[in-house]
Design an enzyme around this catalytic site. Sequence first.
Site, PDB file in Angstrom:
ATOM      1  N   GLU A   1     -99.509  74.292   2.560  1.00  0.00           N
ATOM      2  CA  GLU A   1     -99.817  75.195   3.676  1.00  0.00           C
ATOM      3  C   GLU A   1    -101.270  75.038   4.115  1.00  0.00           C
ATOM      4  OE1 GLU A   1     -99.717  79.973   4.721  1.00  0.00           O
ATOM      5  OE2 GLU A   1     -99.906  79.328   2.643  1.00  0.00           O
TER       6      GLU A   1
ATOM      7  N   GLN B   1     -90.273  83.206   2.846  1.00  0.00           N
ATOM      8  CA  GLN B   1     -91.021  83.132   1.587  1.00  0.00           C
ATOM      9  C   GLN B   1     -90.913  84.437   0.823  1.00  0.00           C
ATOM     10  OE1 GLN B   1     -95.476  83.322   1.266  1.00  0.00           O
ATOM     11  NE2 GLN B   1     -95.245  81.193   0.631  1.00  0.00           N
ATOM     12  N   GLY B   2     -90.471  84.372  -0.421  1.00  0.00           N
ATOM     13  CA  GLY B   2     -90.375  85.551  -1.282  1.00  0.00           C
ATOM     14  C   GLY B   2     -91.443  85.530  -2.354  1.00  0.00           C
TER      15      GLY B   2
ATOM     16  N   SER C   1     -94.792  87.743  -1.922  1.00  0.00           N
ATOM     17  CA  SER C   1     -95.496  89.031  -1.965  1.00  0.00           C
ATOM     18  C   SER C   1     -94.575  90.170  -2.382  1.00  0.00           C
ATOM     19  CB  SER C   1     -96.098  89.352  -0.594  1.00  0.00           C
ATOM     20  OG  SER C   1     -97.097  88.433  -0.254  1.00  0.00           O
TER      21      SER C   1
END
Length: 383
Positions: free
Chosen positions: A243, A125-126, A128
């Site tokens: 999620e 996951q990109g 933060s």
Amino acid sequence: MDLTWSPEELAFREALRTWLAANVPAERRPHDPAAGAAFDRAWQRVLFDAGWAGLNWPREYGGRGLSILQQVIWYEEYVRAGGPPMGFRFVAQNHAGPTLIALGTDDQKAGHLQRILSGEALWCQGFSEPNAGSDLASLRTRGVVDGDELVVTGQKTWTTGADQTDFQELLVRTDPESSRHKGLTWVICPMASKGIEIQPIRKMNGRAEFCSVFYDEVRIPLSNVVGQVNGGWATAMATLGFERGTSFIGEMAEITLRLEELIEIAKASGDWKDDEVRRKLADRRAEVAALRALNYANLSRYARGEPPGAEGSITKLLTNDVARSVHELATEIAGADILDGDLERNRWGDLLQHGMVMTIGGGTPEIQREIIADRVLELPRSR
């Protein structure tokens, strides 16, 4: 929600329990990132070949289309059997896949869903960034539309498995004049793309599954955009909603099992004779019962067709609080040895440290309370 198990659900539980008993790996998932990724791919392939992959995915996309209650049974039995953690499979299975099913194009679904289910493709996951963690809307990594490509420049951090995964769900700012949640775009980024540099982040426990990722004019086809250019906030909220849907059930089952183990530890050590110890254990059981009730209430709404929403922040807060209280009580009962650095041998020490991380991962408590106040309680924003 009717929690009386039907004959079909009982048969499902028995079949699942039998299969897990025969197939859960005897060895623990390695902590080394490369070895862990290889383990994750192999285990996902075992699940896929046996028909246990994508339990809640629609059948037309390779899943089994199981009910909410069957998913609860899966989590309970999987934890009870000591099934391996999600590891680097988490983002692909719980984020990317469901997001593509809901919002992806036919080509995106055809190109990725089967590879996710079989374990061929792992995702990271990109989201933060160094100055945009829990406050995701303040991200600054740029995406410039150039013909039929998106040119990405910037940095992401705390990216789990960036150096071991194949694709990334990447959120960038494509409208330079925009601010906050406007002007963002969600795009599928191949991690082998030219211009990507990955630097592992070594934690105090010696592990390095987190990474910083740097993008230097990385070119990504516009056909990889999921949703709309400048409409990425809605896509990202859908991703986070998946999620926060049923994923907390697994953590609830894990906490429940650990607490019962702790009660047995107290009985074996003689601490059970202490009234204060029994009181604290009873309090923890009550907290776990409250967490279970909250999860079941959420599941009841989802079973009626309501999409996961901001109430996931309440569940996350309570899950983290209950996990921490159980693990801290374990340190009181078992003593300092619970923090033994040999994490391969000492599962409690591993769980305690992981629980500390999860109070921050996915959004700090402060951010979760802001979401609850704004989107659940509809309170006026503080000035």
